[in-house]
Design an enzyme around this catalytic site. Structure first.
Site, PDB file in Angstrom:
ATOM      1  N   SER A   1       9.367  11.986 -10.396  1.00 54.57           N
ATOM      2  CA  SER A   1       8.590  10.952  -9.771  1.00 54.57           C
ATOM      3  C   SER A   1       8.246  10.941  -8.319  1.00 54.57           C
ATOM      4  O   SER A   1       7.252  10.177  -7.936  1.00 54.57           O
ATOM      5  CB  SER A   1       9.360   9.793 -10.132  1.00 54.57           C
ATOM      6  OG  SER A   1      10.658   9.725  -9.653  1.00 54.57           O
TER       7      SER A   1
ATOM      8  N   HIS B   1       6.178   9.978 -16.100  1.00 54.80           N
ATOM      9  CA  HIS B   1       4.952  10.130 -15.332  1.00 54.80           C
ATOM     10  C   HIS B   1       4.094  11.223 -16.018  1.00 54.80           C
ATOM     11  O   HIS B   1       3.042  11.870 -15.533  1.00 54.80           O
ATOM     12  CB  HIS B   1       5.112  10.449 -13.864  1.00 54.80           C
ATOM     13  CG  HIS B   1       5.912   9.744 -13.173  1.00 54.80           C
ATOM     14  ND1 HIS B   1       5.136   8.552 -12.489  1.00 54.80           N
ATOM     15  CD2 HIS B   1       7.093   9.353 -12.841  1.00 54.80           C
ATOM     16  CE1 HIS B   1       6.280   7.761 -11.971  1.00 54.80           C
ATOM     17  NE2 HIS B   1       7.222   8.212 -12.172  1.00 54.80           N
TER      18      HIS B   1
ATOM     19  N   LYS C   1       3.568   2.750 -17.148  1.00 58.29           N
ATOM     20  CA  LYS C   1       2.847   3.628 -15.937  1.00 58.29           C
ATOM     21  C   LYS C   1       1.173   3.965 -16.582  1.00 58.29           C
ATOM     22  O   LYS C   1       0.576   3.076 -16.514  1.00 58.29           O
ATOM     23  CB  LYS C   1       3.603   4.926 -15.615  1.00 58.29           C
ATOM     24  CG  LYS C   1       4.831   4.505 -14.778  1.00 58.29           C
ATOM     25  CD  LYS C   1       5.893   5.287 -14.421  1.00 58.29           C
ATOM     26  CE  LYS C   1       6.753   4.365 -13.553  1.00 58.29           C
ATOM     27  NZ  LYS C   1       8.250   4.941 -13.784  1.00 58.29           N
TER      28      LYS C   1
END
Ligand code: PLP
Length: 382
Positions: free
Chosen positions: A182, A210, A236
């Site tokens: 990250s 991610h 996200k």
């Protein structure tokens, strides 16, 4: 003895002196790219909304519909109120997209990691983590009561060495890594890690917070490998909120029965689930959008003479915490929001500007940021 207030003041003063005190600055998101802070509009390169879906009209329409039909909150935990049909639909869709037998959705990515590790490992077990994993994996490992070891970042030989030395003394063994790291944006060597885990009877868990919606056509860094535990977040690239883990049907059934962060925490609000489901449909149907964040990150890295980007995250490592904060402020004066990341989020003396790219950025935004970044680095007082 310290009073509570004196304790807090003393801690804050020490953090302030070290340049490590953090502040919450009121900042409104206007769309996928622009934010409003202190009356000024900035172009943000600090959001994890990689596909601009948090403001997509189709996602908003799905959320509005669920809000009107099902209300603002879930009412209780999933096992108590009864299972909302939207959650089952989202889990089936995620499982199909990830090529998994089953999926369990949790209240957040953090709750997923805390719940999964603490349910699958216990006092006589071993949890081995990459040294740069997200804090929520470490929280899960600590909560489990298992012995916790860390291996050097992406160092498969070090993992093999640790398992060789310590695996035999433990009951069960779980190894966890980020798929996309990250704060560094690099990828884990998932295939090699899996081979070492299989040779030592250890279960591999990959956190693809991610990776989803960004790498391997949006399927994440663990795609194409038979990783038994693949987690990710709805918070996200899907632009919503929540977390999930994909695994075999018996593992998911066991987690749904026993994971404390699922059993004892209220289910996600229906509108949040509907938003994630609509966003996932867009990820599946718009590969061109999914390709954008990586393409933009690569363009920026090339303009800055940095190594080729592997994900939507590009770190510009500057060293000391104060320097990162000063550079972030200087970029803000030029109209760009780029977060300064300091210890303990990253190791000492590796403070950095963490730049994240979205499908919603225009190419001019990316080029403008590269010019501004070069300017502020050049203009620093020595
Ligand atoms: C953000 C993040 C999480 C936590 O997910 P939330 O849904 O924000 O709680 C977990 N792991 C990694 C690697 C992350 O970056």
């Amino acid at each position: 003895m310290d009073t509570l207030d004196a304790f807090a003041r003393r801690k804050l003063a020490a953090l302030e002196a070290a340049g490590l005190r953090r502040a919450l600055l009121p900042t409104a998101r206007l769309d996928g790219v622009h934010v409003l802070r202190a009356g000024r509009q900035l172009i943000s390169f600090s959001c994890n909304d990689y596909l601009g879906l948090a403001h997509d009209p189709r996602v908003l329409a799905a959320a509005h519909g669920a809000l009107d039909q099902h209300g603002a909150g879930a009412g209780a935990s999933r096992l108590i109120t009864g299972e909302h049909p939207l959650l089952g639909a989202l889990e089936r869709r995620l499982a199909a997209f990830k090529g998994a037998e089953a999926t369990c959705v949790f209240g957040s990515g953090y709750l997923t990691n805390a719940g999964v590790i603490a349910t699958l490992a216990g006092a006589n077990d071993l949890v081995v983590l990459d040294e740069l994993v997200h804090s929520s994996l470490l929280s899960g490992a600590k909560l489990s009561g298992a012995r916790v070891l860390t291996f050097r970042h992406n160092d498969v030989d070090h993992l093999r060495e640790l398992l060789g030395a310590h695996r035999a003394g433990a009951g069960r063994c779980l190894v966890a890594t980020d798929g996309v790291f990250s704060m560094d944006g690099d990828l884990a060597p998932v295939g090699d890690l899996l081979a070492v885990c299989e040779a030592h009877d250890a279960w591999l868990m990959v956190d693809d917070a991610h990776g989803l919606g960004v790498v391997n056509g949006g399927r994440g860094a663990a795609h194409g490998h038979a990783v038994p535990l693949r987690m990710g977040t709805l918070s996200k690239a899907l632009g919503s909120y929540g977390g999930y883990v994909c695994a075999s049907a018996p593992v998911i059934d066991y987690l749904k029965t026993r994971a404390r962060t699922l059993v004892y925490s209220t289910a996600l609000p229906p509108a949040t689930v509907a938003a994630a489901l609509a966003a996932l449909e867009i990820v599946e149907s718009e590969p061109e959008r999914v390709a954008q964040p990586l393409r933009k990150a690569r363009r920026f890295a090339a303009l800055m003479d940095l190594p080729e980007a592997q994900s939507s995250i590009v770190p510009v490592i500057v060293g000391e915490a104060r320097r990162a904060v000063a550079l972030s402020r200087a970029l803000e004066e030029r109209g760009y929001l780029v977060g300064a990341i300091r210890p303990p989020t990253v190791p000492l003396r590796t403070s950095r500007l963490r730049v994240t790219f979205s499908a919603a950025h225009r190419d001019e935004d990316v080029e403008g940021l590269a010019v501004a970044m070069r300017d502020v680095l050049r203009e620093e007082s020595p």
